[in-house]
Design a protein around this motif. Structure first.
Motif, PDB file in Angstrom:
ATOM      1  N   VAL A 272      12.026   2.723  -7.694  1.00  0.00           N
ATOM      2  CA  VAL A 272      10.840   2.561  -8.535  1.00  0.00           C
ATOM      3  C   VAL A 272       9.809   3.616  -8.167  1.00  0.00           C
ATOM      4  O   VAL A 272       9.431   3.746  -6.999  1.00  0.00           O
ATOM      5  CB  VAL A 272      10.242   1.148  -8.369  1.00  0.00           C
ATOM      6  CG1 VAL A 272       8.989   0.984  -9.220  1.00  0.00           C
ATOM      7  CG2 VAL A 272      11.270   0.096  -8.737  1.00  0.00           C
TER       8      VAL A 272
ATOM      9  N   HIS B  84       6.186   5.143  -7.780  1.00  0.00           N
ATOM     10  CA  HIS B  84       4.986   4.411  -7.378  1.00  0.00           C
ATOM     11  C   HIS B  84       4.060   4.166  -8.563  1.00  0.00           C
ATOM     12  O   HIS B  84       3.333   3.167  -8.597  1.00  0.00           O
ATOM     13  CB  HIS B  84       4.258   5.128  -6.242  1.00  0.00           C
ATOM     14  CG  HIS B  84       3.686   6.465  -6.581  1.00  0.00           C
ATOM     15  ND1 HIS B  84       2.421   6.633  -7.114  1.00  0.00           N
ATOM     16  CD2 HIS B  84       4.207   7.713  -6.451  1.00  0.00           C
ATOM     17  CE1 HIS B  84       2.185   7.920  -7.289  1.00  0.00           C
ATOM     18  NE2 HIS B  84       3.243   8.599  -6.901  1.00  0.00           N
TER      19      HIS B  84
ATOM     20  N   LYS C 198       5.179   0.775 -10.206  1.00  0.00           N
ATOM     21  CA  LYS C 198       5.295  -0.447  -9.412  1.00  0.00           C
ATOM     22  C   LYS C 198       4.493  -1.600 -10.004  1.00  0.00           C
ATOM     23  O   LYS C 198       4.996  -2.718 -10.170  1.00  0.00           O
ATOM     24  CB  LYS C 198       4.831  -0.185  -7.975  1.00  0.00           C
ATOM     25  CG  LYS C 198       5.777   0.614  -7.119  1.00  0.00           C
ATOM     26  CD  LYS C 198       5.162   0.869  -5.745  1.00  0.00           C
ATOM     27  CE  LYS C 198       6.082   1.705  -4.875  1.00  0.00           C
ATOM     28  NZ  LYS C 198       7.192   0.912  -4.351  1.00  0.00           N
TER      29      LYS C 198
ATOM     30  N   GLY D 103      10.226  -5.298  -1.280  1.00  0.00           N
ATOM     31  CA  GLY D 103       9.771  -3.921  -1.415  1.00  0.00           C
ATOM     32  C   GLY D 103      10.055  -3.099  -0.175  1.00  0.00           C
ATOM     33  O   GLY D 103      10.957  -3.391   0.605  1.00  0.00           O
TER      34      GLY D 103
ATOM     35  N   GLU E 189      13.510  -1.103  -4.582  1.00  0.00           N
ATOM     36  CA  GLU E 189      13.032  -2.472  -4.590  1.00  0.00           C
ATOM     37  C   GLU E 189      14.137  -3.372  -5.128  1.00  0.00           C
ATOM     38  O   GLU E 189      14.938  -2.955  -5.967  1.00  0.00           O
ATOM     39  CB  GLU E 189      11.769  -2.595  -5.442  1.00  0.00           C
ATOM     40  CG  GLU E 189      10.632  -1.736  -4.909  1.00  0.00           C
ATOM     41  CD  GLU E 189       9.345  -1.877  -5.707  1.00  0.00           C
ATOM     42  OE1 GLU E 189       9.371  -2.533  -6.763  1.00  0.00           O
ATOM     43  OE2 GLU E 189       8.324  -1.328  -5.260  1.00  0.00           O
TER      44      GLU E 189
END
Length: 210
Positions: free
Chosen positions: A13, A15, A18, A132, A146
């Protein structure tokens, strides 16, 4: 909702994505909870272990706090860093029982630096969980793999047990404001110890030890 159609999704993922992904994930939980005719306390329990109030997982939950409250959800939250001050203040406000509403969140502080080796995690009811990156890394500025579990009781239970062990290794926030304590998260000697149900007993005052 494609990201969460499978029972288990491990995904790199970005950032920048997220917060949106986590909001959608929590939205899936809220949708499920809203159609349960008689939710059990475990259905209405959400726990979060996050690096700070600025972590995307924390931001996603605080942004949906009205929806969580409307469905009578209780949150147990651990932060390893008690900053920035502004988002932390929003969490403390939710942890204040008031005459017209009960508190929906109980907070603790992972003060021990060794606890930073743990991964951020969130458990939503008995079936949904998210894991995470390591808390030594800054989640709001790093890409990471994640893991999303949308319908996996064993994964959610493992994560819940991990959270409870972490909870017992943590301490109250260093403020002298009264915060409510969910029954299933209280430590020995505190009111409300019992099954992991999220029921709210009498308020207790958080530790002022440094």
């Amino acid at each position: 909702m494609e990201l969460f159609e499978s029972a288990r999704v491990a995904k790199l993922v970005r950032h920048e994505e997220k917060l949106e992904n986590l909001e959608r994930f929590i939205g899936c939980y809220l949708d499920r909870l809203s159609v349960i005719a008689a939710p059990a306390p475990a259905d209405r329990m959400v726990t979060l272990l996050a690096r700070s109030p600025n972590s995307p997982a924390a931001q996603a939950l605080i942004g949906l706090s009205s929806e969580l409250r409307s469905l009578d959800v209780t949150l147990g939250v651990i932060f390893t860093k008690l900053e920035p001050a502004e988002p932390l203040s929003s969490w403390i406000d939710l942890a204040q029982p008031q005459t017209h509403r009960r508190a929906i969140v109980c907070l603790r502080w992972a003060r021990n630096p060794s606890l930073l080796d743990a991964h951020e995690q969130m458990v939503l009811g008995p079936l949904m969980s998210w894991s995470g990156d390591c808390m030594r890394r800054i989640p709001e500025s790093r890409d990471a793999y994640e893991l999303y579990d949308t319908c996996h009781e064993q994964s959610a239970r493992r994560a819940a047990l991990s959270f409870k062990a972490m909870w017992e290794a943590c301490e109250g926030l260093p403020f002298s404001r009264p915060l409510a304590m969910p029954a299933g998260l209280a430590s020995p000697g505190e009111p409300g110890i019992g099954a992991f149900t999220g029921e709210l007993p009498q308020s207790v005052t958080v530790s002022t030890r440094h």
